[in-house]
Design a protein around this motif. Structure first.
Motif, PDB file in Angstrom:
ATOM      1  N   PHE A   1      -0.124  44.969  47.343  1.00  0.00           N
ATOM      2  CA  PHE A   1       0.705  43.794  47.147  1.00  0.00           C
ATOM      3  C   PHE A   1       2.138  44.198  46.859  1.00  0.00           C
ATOM      4  O   PHE A   1       3.088  43.588  47.346  1.00  0.00           O
TER       5      PHE A   1
ATOM      6  N   ASN B   1       3.807  44.913  50.028  1.00  0.00           N
ATOM      7  CA  ASN B   1       4.138  43.682  50.734  1.00  0.00           C
ATOM      8  C   ASN B   1       5.364  43.014  50.127  1.00  0.00           C
ATOM      9  O   ASN B   1       6.234  42.515  50.833  1.00  0.00           O
TER      10      ASN B   1
ATOM     11  N   PHE C   1       8.953  42.090  51.731  1.00  0.00           N
ATOM     12  CA  PHE C   1       9.507  40.750  51.653  1.00  0.00           C
ATOM     13  C   PHE C   1      10.901  40.786  51.037  1.00  0.00           C
ATOM     14  O   PHE C   1      11.831  40.141  51.513  1.00  0.00           O
TER      15      PHE C   1
ATOM     16  N   HIS D   1      14.292  39.303  52.491  1.00  0.00           N
ATOM     17  CA  HIS D   1      14.665  37.962  52.046  1.00  0.00           C
ATOM     18  C   HIS D   1      15.240  37.888  50.647  1.00  0.00           C
ATOM     19  O   HIS D   1      15.422  36.793  50.128  1.00  0.00           O
TER      20      HIS D   1
ATOM     21  N   GLU E   1      18.098  35.603  50.363  1.00  0.00           N
ATOM     22  CA  GLU E   1      17.770  34.188  50.468  1.00  0.00           C
ATOM     23  C   GLU E   1      17.544  33.585  49.097  1.00  0.00           C
ATOM     24  O   GLU E   1      17.969  32.483  48.794  1.00  0.00           O
TER      25      GLU E   1
ATOM     26  N   PHE F   1      15.452  27.340  48.258  1.00  0.00           N
ATOM     27  CA  PHE F   1      14.435  28.356  48.497  1.00  0.00           C
ATOM     28  C   PHE F   1      13.824  28.787  47.174  1.00  0.00           C
ATOM     29  O   PHE F   1      12.623  28.999  47.064  1.00  0.00           O
TER      30      PHE F   1
ATOM     31  N   MET G   1       5.558  27.353  44.744  1.00  0.00           N
ATOM     32  CA  MET G   1       4.408  28.048  45.336  1.00  0.00           C
ATOM     33  C   MET G   1       3.731  28.937  44.308  1.00  0.00           C
ATOM     34  O   MET G   1       2.512  28.982  44.204  1.00  0.00           O
TER      35      MET G   1
ATOM     36  N   ILE H   1      -0.348  28.671  42.735  1.00  0.00           N
ATOM     37  CA  ILE H   1      -1.433  29.654  42.762  1.00  0.00           C
ATOM     38  C   ILE H   1      -1.693  30.250  41.385  1.00  0.00           C
ATOM     39  O   ILE H   1      -2.607  31.039  41.220  1.00  0.00           O
TER      40      ILE H   1
ATOM     41  N   TRP I   1       7.670  40.615  40.542  1.00  0.00           N
ATOM     42  CA  TRP I   1       8.584  39.618  41.088  1.00  0.00           C
ATOM     43  C   TRP I   1       9.990  39.870  40.573  1.00  0.00           C
ATOM     44  O   TRP I   1      10.967  39.850  41.312  1.00  0.00           O
TER      45      TRP I   1
ATOM     46  N   GLU J   1      11.914  31.784  58.781  1.00  0.00           N
ATOM     47  CA  GLU J   1      11.204  33.059  58.765  1.00  0.00           C
ATOM     48  C   GLU J   1      10.861  33.426  57.335  1.00  0.00           C
ATOM     49  O   GLU J   1       9.751  33.875  57.043  1.00  0.00           O
ATOM     50  N   ALA J   2      11.826  33.208  56.435  1.00  0.00           N
ATOM     51  CA  ALA J   2      11.604  33.532  55.026  1.00  0.00           C
ATOM     52  C   ALA J   2      10.435  32.726  54.476  1.00  0.00           C
ATOM     53  O   ALA J   2       9.591  33.255  53.762  1.00  0.00           O
ATOM     54  N   PHE J   3      10.385  31.448  54.814  1.00  0.00           N
ATOM     55  CA  PHE J   3       9.295  30.605  54.333  1.00  0.00           C
ATOM     56  C   PHE J   3       7.958  31.076  54.866  1.00  0.00           C
ATOM     57  O   PHE J   3       6.961  31.100  54.148  1.00  0.00           O
TER      58      PHE J   3
ATOM     59  N   ASP K   1       7.156  34.133  55.811  1.00  0.00           N
ATOM     60  CA  ASP K   1       6.798  35.357  55.099  1.00  0.00           C
ATOM     61  C   ASP K   1       6.357  35.050  53.682  1.00  0.00           C
ATOM     62  O   ASP K   1       5.425  35.672  53.164  1.00  0.00           O
ATOM     63  N   LEU K   2       7.056  34.097  53.055  1.00  0.00           N
ATOM     64  CA  LEU K   2       6.719  33.731  51.685  1.00  0.00           C
ATOM     65  C   LEU K   2       5.298  33.189  51.610  1.00  0.00           C
ATOM     66  O   LEU K   2       4.522  33.553  50.735  1.00  0.00           O
ATOM     67  N   SER K   3       4.942  32.324  52.564  1.00  0.00           N
ATOM     68  CA  SER K   3       3.595  31.755  52.560  1.00  0.00           C
ATOM     69  C   SER K   3       2.543  32.846  52.678  1.00  0.00           C
ATOM     70  O   SER K   3       1.540  32.838  51.977  1.00  0.00           O
TER      71      SER K   3
ATOM     72  N   LEU L   1       2.831  35.914  51.804  1.00  0.00           N
ATOM     73  CA  LEU L   1       2.823  36.656  50.554  1.00  0.00           C
ATOM     74  C   LEU L   1       2.020  35.928  49.494  1.00  0.00           C
ATOM     75  O   LEU L   1       1.238  36.533  48.756  1.00  0.00           O
ATOM     76  N   MET L   2       2.189  34.616  49.432  1.00  0.00           N
ATOM     77  CA  MET L   2       1.510  33.812  48.427  1.00  0.00           C
ATOM     78  C   MET L   2       0.007  33.850  48.616  1.00  0.00           C
ATOM     79  O   MET L   2      -0.748  33.812  47.639  1.00  0.00           O
TER      80      MET L   2
END
Lengths: 258, 377
Positions: free
Chosen positions: A43, A46, A50, A54, A57, A64, A71, A75, A87, B167-169, B171-173, B175-176
């Protein structure tokens, strides 16, 4: 006759079976811990990927950030729980919000003498932006709310009170119950409130209204105006910032009093 | 709106019709987009026809439909050129027009108009009617100069940003989803631990807690949203003891947790502590036998004090101070002693709790007096 499942022997056997299950359970937990450790490493990779794509962003785009936070909440993950979390370390979300926390505390402290520790989200937002300077990254009101929620852990009496369409931020440990909050919401319209207004809108007895207003006075959140036309007005400095055209210090304020 | 020019509505040579859309306002008309112009023709009176050269357009933006409002495209225009041919208005103070799409079609029209703006075909193929362009047409080459060029670049950048965000969203999904797996796994492990009730080793607990900390998962067993008692917090506690010794001494041996948070994070600059990190580290101070401790007052206010600091002793001196002055409020006391109002209040409240002071609570504020009931019985 051969009876099954009774007798000392059976009990002993049962105990042995239980012990074996427990042991098996231990082994299972260790396995799972090892598995978690491996998955954690994956993880982390990953997340690094990411972040490399990003991270900007998140820094630049408040919407965002909101999505990201929502999100995580869905979870069951709190990206701001610790500066040592993945994070925070990799996306830099931690530093952003923790520093914001410091700035919020400083603004509230600086203005406390004027508003008793109660400030609108708008004014807080303005003051924080001013303090951050022209070249700093933009922060949204949502960002402020999230930072404040985290500050509550410090036991400082930080509170978020919904009024009108916005929020009042409380930064001192003043006891504010439902009655107080409701009166604050009523005062939001004009910046002040009167006993008659409370009685008319909330249908309270005079005594109840008076008690609430006295409490707000005591806590330094409201100012009494006996010279107002009609009856006494109770002003909430937190709500009428537009009327202040200049900064006054606590000293100056005291000097103007008789 | 003075940018319009009367026109016969006939397409010039080399001008091709790109798209036409009915139902456009100026009272029900049809809007036509050609490679060179934006043409509006009145529904009722077919003789009435107006046009704007596309070169006059600086920038376009969409306005979404609302309740009782139709979707619109706002077209921002250059100032009118001096040799413009006559049109419906001689002058106008606005430099934009709004096209109201009463019968939809806005999205498609916007897309085509944007395309035409980007391609600028009118530059490449000049028409017989002399339409004003601010720059000489150069066939085949798209020149990004002037305001239009800048706007176009912005538009491209915006498209790029939009693409990045989606794209960021995405990738974010993804990742989640992975993060969620970790949460499920941690729950299952926590259940196992609960069942075993103490058969799990110290070591395993510590490991588990540190995994939870990394992911930001609430400890399913204790419901705390941090892995308290981890190595990290122990280290942190030791660091704090070092950092805070001098500041505490300077402030009379006691500081609120808020002050500590600001002090420590300002000093760090980067890799800041979360409020929860700070609280967790402070909770371990006493256990680690460090010279500071965390104290929580009845009011919920949290402070750090030096072990050597005895708040109860401070109360005795507070009593003296109050007696000297007859009575004091928290603010007055704070000023006299040189401490923050918050902590001053706590000290006075503690003195009251211990029976040394009593209060006078009125609209003028909370004032403390020596408790004569106790001393003068």
């Amino acid at each position: 006759m051969h009876r099954r499942g009774v007798g000392a022997g059976a009990i002993a056997k049962k105990k042995l079976a239980e012990a074996k299950y427990k042991e098996r359970g231990t082994v299972l937990a260790e396995d799972q811990l090892a598995q978690m450790s491996k998955q954690l490493d994956m993880f982390k990779t990953n997340l690094e990927e990411f972040a490399s794509k990003h991270k900007q962003e998140i820094r630049k785009n408040p919407e965002f950030r909101v999505q990201f936070q929502d999100m995580c909440a869905t979870i069951g993950v709190d990206p701001l729980a610790s500066g040592k979390g993945f994070w925070s370390e990799m996306l830099g979300v931690g530093d952003f919000y923790y520093e914001l926390g410091v700035q919020i505390i400083e603004v509230c402290l600086a203005l406390k003498h004027r508003n008793g520790g109660l400030i609108t989200l708008e004014e807080l937002h303005q003051q924080v932006l001013k303090g951050r300077g022209k070249f700093a990254q933009d922060v949204s009101q949502d960002d402020l709310i999230r930072a404040i929620k985290k500050l509550k852990a410090l036991g400082t009496g930080f509170g978020i009170i919904p009024v009108g369409g916005t929020y009042l931020i409380q930064s001192v440990p003043a006891e504010l119950n439902m009655d107080h909050t409701v009166v604050l919401q009523l005062a939001e319209k004009n910046g002040y409130v009167t006993v008659s207004e409370i009685k008319a809108c909330l249908k309270w007895e005079t005594e109840r209204a008076r008690q609430v207003l006295e409490h707000l006075l005591k806590e330094g959140l409201a100012w009494l105006d006996l010279q107002a036309p009609g009856e006494a007005h109770y002003w909430l400095p937190a709500l009428f910032t537009d009327l202040y055209s200049q900064e006054i210090t606590a000293e100056e304020a005291r000097e103007t009093l008789p | 709106m003075d940018r319009f020019v009367w026109t016969s509505g006939l397409l010039e040579i080399n001008e091709t019709l790109v798209i036409q859309q009915r139902g456009i306002k100026f009272d029900a008309g049809t809007l036509l987009l050609s490679t060179h112009r934006l043409i509006w023709r009145d529904h009722k009176n077919h003789e009435c026809c107006m046009a704007i050269p596309l070169s006059q357009i600086v920038f376009i933006e969409e306005q979404a439909a609302g309740i009782g409002k139709s979707a619109k495209i706002v077209v921002h225009l250059h100032t009118a050129p001096p040799n413009k041919e006559p049109g419906p208005f001689q002058s106008s103070k606005n430099s934009y027009i709004k096209l109201s799409f009463k019968e939809h079609g806005q999205i498609e029209f916007y897309r085509r108009l944007s395309e035409e703006m980007t391609q600028r075909r009118w530059e490449n193929v000049p028409v017989s009617q002399s339409l004003q362009t601010n720059r000489g047409p150069q066939p085949g080459r798209i020149r990004a100069v002037g305001i239009v060029g800048i706007e176009r670049k912005l538009e491209e950048k915006r498209k790029e940003t939009d693409k990045n965000i989606s794209e960021a969203f995405e990738d974010l999904s993804k990742l989640m989803i992975k993060a969620k797996e970790m949460v499920e796994l941690s729950k299952s492990i926590a259940n196992k631990i609960k069942d075993k009730q103490g058969d799990i080793t110290e070591d395993e607990t510590i490991r588990f807690k540190s995994y939870l900390l990394s992911m930001g998962i609430a400890n399913p067993v204790t419901r705390e949203t941090y892995g308290s008692g981890t190595q990290y917090h122990m280290q942190l506690a030791r660091q704090l003891a070092g950092i805070l010794q001098v500041p505490l001494e300077e402030r009379g041996g006691i500081m609120s947790l808020t002050e500590v948070y600001c002090l420590v994070n300002r000093a760090r600059g980067m890799e800041l502590l979360s409020p929860e990190d700070l609280v967790n580290a402070c909770k371990m101070l006493e256990a680690l036998k460090l010279p500071l401790r965390l104290r929580v007052f009845d009011s919920g206010v949290m402070v750090i004090e030096l072990q050597s600091h005895k708040e109860e002793e401070m109360v005795a001196s507070a009593l003296e101070t109050v007696s000297e002055k007859g009575s004091l409020t928290s603010e007055e006391f704070a000023k006299l002693v040189g401490m923050s109002v918050l902590l001053a209040k706590e000290r006075l409240l503690l003195a009251e709790k211990m029976g040394h002071l009593c209060r006078d609570d009125s609209v003028e504020g909370l004032r403390f007096y020596p408790n004569l009931f106790m001393t003068q019985s």
